[in-house]
Design a protein around this motif. Sequence first.
Motif, PDB file in Angstrom:
ATOM      1  N   LEU A  17       9.656   4.281  -4.042  1.00 20.40           N
ATOM      2  CA  LEU A  17      10.137   4.439  -2.670  1.00 20.40           C
ATOM      3  C   LEU A  17       9.042   4.107  -1.664  1.00 20.40           C
ATOM      4  O   LEU A  17       9.280   3.420  -0.671  1.00 20.40           O
ATOM      5  N   VAL A  18       7.831   4.551  -1.926  1.00 17.48           N
ATOM      6  CA  VAL A  18       6.705   4.263  -1.036  1.00 17.48           C
ATOM      7  C   VAL A  18       6.441   2.763  -0.993  1.00 17.48           C
ATOM      8  O   VAL A  18       6.226   2.184   0.076  1.00 17.48           O
ATOM      9  N   LYS A  19       6.494   2.114  -2.150  1.00 16.77           N
ATOM     10  CA  LYS A  19       6.294   0.662  -2.205  1.00 16.77           C
ATOM     11  C   LYS A  19       7.385  -0.073  -1.427  1.00 16.77           C
ATOM     12  O   LYS A  19       7.111  -1.062  -0.749  1.00 16.77           O
ATOM     13  N   ALA A  20       8.622   0.401  -1.527  1.00 18.05           N
ATOM     14  CA  ALA A  20       9.730  -0.242  -0.814  1.00 18.05           C
ATOM     15  C   ALA A  20       9.536  -0.138   0.699  1.00 18.05           C
ATOM     16  O   ALA A  20       9.764  -1.113   1.426  1.00 18.05           O
ATOM     17  N   LEU A  21       9.101   1.021   1.173  1.00 16.35           N
ATOM     18  CA  LEU A  21       8.868   1.168   2.613  1.00 16.35           C
ATOM     19  C   LEU A  21       7.672   0.328   3.057  1.00 16.35           C
ATOM     20  O   LEU A  21       7.681  -0.234   4.155  1.00 16.35           O
ATOM     21  N   ASP A  22       6.633   0.228   2.221  1.00 19.36           N
ATOM     22  CA  ASP A  22       5.494  -0.640   2.541  1.00 19.36           C
ATOM     23  C   ASP A  22       5.920  -2.096   2.598  1.00 19.36           C
ATOM     24  O   ASP A  22       5.403  -2.884   3.390  1.00 19.36           O
ATOM     25  N   TRP A  23       6.878  -2.483   1.764  1.00 23.69           N
ATOM     26  CA  TRP A  23       7.320  -3.872   1.722  1.00 23.69           C
ATOM     27  C   TRP A  23       7.925  -4.310   3.051  1.00 23.69           C
ATOM     28  O   TRP A  23       7.807  -5.472   3.440  1.00 23.69           O
ATOM     29  N   MET A  24       8.537  -3.404   3.777  1.00 21.03           N
ATOM     30  CA  MET A  24       9.109  -3.766   5.082  1.00 21.03           C
ATOM     31  C   MET A  24       8.021  -4.264   6.024  1.00 21.03           C
ATOM     32  O   MET A  24       8.203  -5.257   6.725  1.00 21.03           O
ATOM     33  N   ASP A  25       6.874  -3.591   6.045  1.00 19.63           N
ATOM     34  CA  ASP A  25       5.763  -4.032   6.885  1.00 19.63           C
ATOM     35  C   ASP A  25       5.187  -5.355   6.391  1.00 19.63           C
ATOM     36  O   ASP A  25       4.844  -6.232   7.184  1.00 19.63           O
ATOM     37  N   ILE A  26       5.069  -5.503   5.071  1.00 20.82           N
ATOM     38  CA  ILE A  26       4.543  -6.748   4.512  1.00 20.82           C
ATOM     39  C   ILE A  26       5.471  -7.923   4.826  1.00 20.82           C
ATOM     40  O   ILE A  26       5.032  -8.988   5.235  1.00 20.82           O
ATOM     41  N   ALA A  27       6.787  -7.712   4.658  1.00 21.01           N
ATOM     42  CA  ALA A  27       7.757  -8.770   4.945  1.00 21.01           C
ATOM     43  C   ALA A  27       7.718  -9.165   6.418  1.00 21.01           C
ATOM     44  O   ALA A  27       7.826 -10.350   6.751  1.00 21.01           O
ATOM     45  N   GLU A  28       7.556  -8.187   7.303  1.00 25.29           N
ATOM     46  CA  GLU A  28       7.467  -8.483   8.737  1.00 25.29           C
ATOM     47  C   GLU A  28       6.223  -9.318   9.027  1.00 25.29           C
ATOM     48  O   GLU A  28       6.267 -10.261   9.821  1.00 25.29           O
ATOM     49  N   ALA A  29       5.101  -8.989   8.372  1.00 22.06           N
ATOM     50  CA  ALA A  29       3.869  -9.740   8.589  1.00 22.06           C
ATOM     51  C   ALA A  29       4.009 -11.182   8.087  1.00 22.06           C
ATOM     52  O   ALA A  29       3.524 -12.119   8.706  1.00 22.06           O
ATOM     53  N   ILE A  30       4.721 -11.366   6.962  1.00 27.02           N
ATOM     54  CA  ILE A  30       4.886 -12.707   6.395  1.00 27.02           C
ATOM     55  C   ILE A  30       5.913 -13.524   7.154  1.00 27.02           C
ATOM     56  O   ILE A  30       5.701 -14.689   7.468  1.00 27.02           O
ATOM     57  N   HIS A  31       7.040 -12.908   7.472  1.00 30.27           N
ATOM     58  CA  HIS A  31       8.179 -13.651   8.042  1.00 30.27           C
ATOM     59  C   HIS A  31       8.453 -13.343   9.507  1.00 30.27           C
ATOM     60  O   HIS A  31       9.478 -13.749  10.036  1.00 30.27           O
ATOM     61  N   GLY A  32       7.551 -12.638  10.179  1.00 26.54           N
ATOM     62  CA  GLY A  32       7.764 -12.234  11.571  1.00 26.54           C
ATOM     63  C   GLY A  32       7.851 -13.424  12.514  1.00 26.54           C
ATOM     64  O   GLY A  32       7.621 -14.581  12.155  1.00 26.54           O
ATOM     65  N   ASP A  33       8.180 -13.107  13.755  1.00 22.05           N
ATOM     66  CA  ASP A  33       8.383 -14.142  14.772  1.00 22.05           C
ATOM     67  C   ASP A  33       7.101 -14.671  15.387  1.00 22.05           C
ATOM     68  O   ASP A  33       7.119 -15.523  16.252  1.00 22.05           O
ATOM     69  N   ASP A  34       5.944 -14.165  14.988  1.00 21.15           N
ATOM     70  CA  ASP A  34       4.664 -14.589  15.597  1.00 21.15           C
ATOM     71  C   ASP A  34       4.395 -16.037  15.392  1.00 21.15           C
ATOM     72  O   ASP A  34       4.536 -16.730  14.540  1.00 21.15           O
TER      73      ASP A  34
END
Length: 134
Positions: free
Chosen positions: A117-134
């Motif tokens: 569960l902790v890894k899944a919640l961390d993945w949201m931040d990682i995915a945002e950093a990789i695929h974000g709108d920046d």
Amino acid sequence: MSIQVENNLKDSENSEKFEQRVHFLPCKIEEDGPANVHKYFEPYVQENENGELTATFRGRLLNGTKMSLPQGYEAIVVTETKRPLAENADRRFQVAGGFKELTYWNWDKVPSRNDNLVKALDWMDIAEAIHGDD
């Protein structure tokens, strides 16, 4: 098959309905309905000086921690009032509430960064950093 989610909550109901207290237990409970968690479980939760939680459920030791969802995320709780008879029929769900924080419990060990569960919640931040709108 399509899935439709309707939000029938009024703005005045949203603040209370979306601040639900949620406990993620490492077990399956064969019941889908209200439970008096506030009376029978929460009064027995103990917090130590490190913020770690302990409790028991049916005589088994639980170790827990409070976890917030990543910034910008909110979980919703949906209900299905009438389940269709056919497996491929359209399904309708209604938003019943939501939460931004949950209490995560493990049997006999303190929750850690290695838990799924902790890894899944961390993945949201990682995915945002990789695929974000920046």
